[in-house]
Design a protein around this motif. Structure first.
Motif, PDB file in Angstrom:
ATOM      1  N   GLN A   1       0.793  -1.227   0.000  1.00 27.57           N
ATOM      2  CA  GLN A   1       0.000   0.000   0.000  1.00 27.57           C
ATOM      3  C   GLN A   1       0.827   1.280   0.000  1.00 27.57           C
ATOM      4  O   GLN A   1       0.336   2.333  -0.394  1.00 27.57           O
ATOM      5  CB  GLN A   1      -0.954   0.005   1.202  1.00 27.57           C
ATOM      6  CG  GLN A   1      -1.995  -1.098   1.178  1.00 27.57           C
ATOM      7  CD  GLN A   1      -3.006  -0.919   0.065  1.00 27.57           C
ATOM      8  OE1 GLN A   1      -3.291   0.199  -0.369  1.00 27.57           O
ATOM      9  NE2 GLN A   1      -3.560  -2.031  -0.414  1.00 27.57           N
ATOM     10  N   GLY A   2       2.048   1.230   0.493  1.00 25.56           N
ATOM     11  CA  GLY A   2       2.887   2.416   0.492  1.00 25.56           C
ATOM     12  C   GLY A   2       2.841   3.207   1.788  1.00 25.56           C
ATOM     13  O   GLY A   2       2.025   2.949   2.685  1.00 25.56           O
ATOM     14  N   ASP A   3       3.708   4.215   1.894  1.00 26.74           N
ATOM     15  CA  ASP A   3       3.936   4.928   3.146  1.00 26.74           C
ATOM     16  C   ASP A   3       2.795   5.840   3.585  1.00 26.74           C
ATOM     17  O   ASP A   3       2.755   6.254   4.740  1.00 26.74           O
ATOM     18  CB  ASP A   3       5.216   5.769   3.042  1.00 26.74           C
ATOM     19  CG  ASP A   3       6.464   4.909   2.959  1.00 26.74           C
ATOM     20  OD1 ASP A   3       6.367   3.714   3.322  1.00 26.74           O
ATOM     21  OD2 ASP A   3       7.517   5.416   2.539  1.00 26.74           O
ATOM     22  N   LYS A   4       1.883   6.186   2.700  1.00 27.90           N
ATOM     23  CA  LYS A   4       0.767   7.059   3.091  1.00 27.90           C
ATOM     24  C   LYS A   4      -0.399   6.265   3.679  1.00 27.90           C
ATOM     25  O   LYS A   4      -1.393   6.856   4.114  1.00 27.90           O
ATOM     26  CB  LYS A   4       0.295   7.878   1.896  1.00 27.90           C
ATOM     27  CG  LYS A   4       1.331   8.900   1.417  1.00 27.90           C
ATOM     28  CD  LYS A   4       0.772   9.766   0.297  1.00 27.90           C
ATOM     29  CE  LYS A   4       1.804  10.799  -0.146  1.00 27.90           C
ATOM     30  NZ  LYS A   4       1.281  11.667  -1.249  1.00 27.90           N
TER      31      LYS A   4
END
Length: 427
Positions: free
Chosen positions: A186-189
């Protein structure tokens, strides 16, 4: 439902009335062999969800006291405490009052509630430990556990599947491995686990999981124990989880966790069993309806290898010390909390107040995770000054400092212990 300890100003107002009545038995309180009426205060939960159970308790009491009039008043949680504080300063008190288990302590300390004989209540020897603790002060019992609730993990099956995770985790290593995969996908955000830093209930669950405690009693006095190796170990595990998986606002508490979860920017939360369902409500689900069919609740595993020790929520029933019908009030409470009554409360979606009736629920598809979590539970220190600890936000402020990197775990627990020790023994 989330409950808070009552404001100190409310307790102060209550104490003014209590001071004039001594123990309560001599002035304003007592008992009646044949009471003409009984006044019962409950929350709207009972009125809306199990009115037949309330009527059954009424009917059983009326069979013993023919002609007795039973008056019911129902309140929302936010309205009940101010109303109760005001009437406790008078002689017009209810005979039975429902209390959130976190509300009990200041009333017990200040002498607002009558001591109860546990032998008069079915299942009293089998009450859940955390609920029993909430109604006990200095070895005396001032309330009867009514029903309970425990915390569970809830996550999105669709988000997990997108990361190649098919099943809910059973161990803490499985949990962190799954969250790692979700976070990478999903990524860092995105928050693989949305965990507000100021949610001290979760942080302290890690402390108790590691064998630590907020404070312990020794020789009649309470002493903060968050500097113990066990507590530090638990808080370090909690800090590591936040650092890896929580990418939201690190100044938040848990009050609107379900609303934030409904925004769709997190895979998992750990909180009260109702939070997932509330997030999936169309009012809060901002994912286009994806939450409704994609949420799964499970027992939160702890780093210790056991289920994470859960803060136990729920309600108690108490008798104000000024009641003039204490025996009848106690009997009515028994009718509303005995084994048969617990069966009705279970059907209404609650967890029971005792271990025997909790056991078979652990395999129930609907409430199994909550029932399993409730077995391993903890409660706040029943210390004279605990209200001051909460009011000062000692735990919340220090946990936020840890999460934001302003303090190490070791520095934060030293500060917490010092601040807690300064007030915890002061009524």
């Amino acid at each position: 439902m989330k409950r808070q300890l009552i404001a100190a100003v409310g307790v102060a107002a209550m104490v003014i009335g209590l001071a004039a009545c001594g123990s309560g038995a001599e002035k304003g309180g007592g008992d009646s062999a044949a009471p003409s009426s009984l006044t019962v205060w409950l929350t709207v939960d009972a009125q809306q969800n199990w009115p037949d159970l309330v009527k059954s308790a009424d009917d059983q009491l009326a069979a013993k006291y023919p002609g007795i009039k039973i008056n019911h008043e129902y309140y929302s949680w936010k309205d009940k405490s101010p109303k109760l504080d005001s009437v406790l300063a008078t002689d017009q008190v209810p005979d039975v009052v429902e209390m959130g288990n976190t509300e009990m302590l200041p009333y017990m300390i200040k002498g607002a509630l009558a001591e109860l004989d546990t032998s008069k209540f079915e299942n009293s020897g089998d009450w859940l430990d955390g609920l029993k603790a909430s109604a006990t002060y200095n070895g005396k019992t001032y309330g009867v556990p009514y029903y309970s609730a425990a915390r569970v993990a809830t996550w999105r099956k669709d988000v997990a599947a997108d990361a190649g995770v098919a099943d809910t985790p059973k161990t803490y290593p499985e949990l962190t491995a799954d969250l790692d995969r979700i976070q990478a996908k999903q990524g860092d955000k995105f928050s693989a686990w949305y965990q507000p830093s100021r949610d001290w209930y979760t942080a302290m669950s890690f402390v108790y999981d590691a064998g630590g405690a907020i404070a312990k009693q020794d020789g009649g006095r309470w002493k903060a124990t968050l500097e113990s190796p066990e507590a530090i170990k638990g808080l370090t595990a909690w800090k590591d989880a936040l650092g890896k998986y929580m990418h939201g606002d690190l100044t938040k508490d848990d009050a609107d966790r379900y609303i934030v979860y409904g925004l769709g920017q997190s895979a998992m939360i750990y909180g009260a069993g109702w939070e997932g369902g509330s997030a999936a409500d169309p009012k809060f689900d901002k994912t286009g309806g994806k939450l409704k069919d994609n949420l799964a609740s499970f027992v939160m595993p702890g780093p210790s290898g056991k289920s994470l020790s859960s803060f136990i929520g729920g309600s108690d029933l108490a008798v104000p010390v000024k009641s003039k019908a204490r025996t009848a009030a106690s009997e009515w409470i028994d009718f509303l909390t005995d084994a048969k009554a617990q069966e009705a409360l279970i059907k209404a979606g609650n967890l029971p107040n005792n271990k025997t009736q909790l056991a078979p629920l652990k395999t129930d598809p609907k409430v199994g995770p909550s029932a399993q979590s409730a077995e391993n539970n903890w409660f706040v220190p029943t210390a004279p000054g605990w209200l001051q600890v909460e009011k000062a936000n000692i735990l919340q402020n220090a946990l936020q400092d840890i999460a934001q990197g302003k303090k190490t775990v070791e520095a934060a627990v030293k500060d917490m212990d010092g601040q807690i020790d300064a007030v915890i023994n002061n009524a």
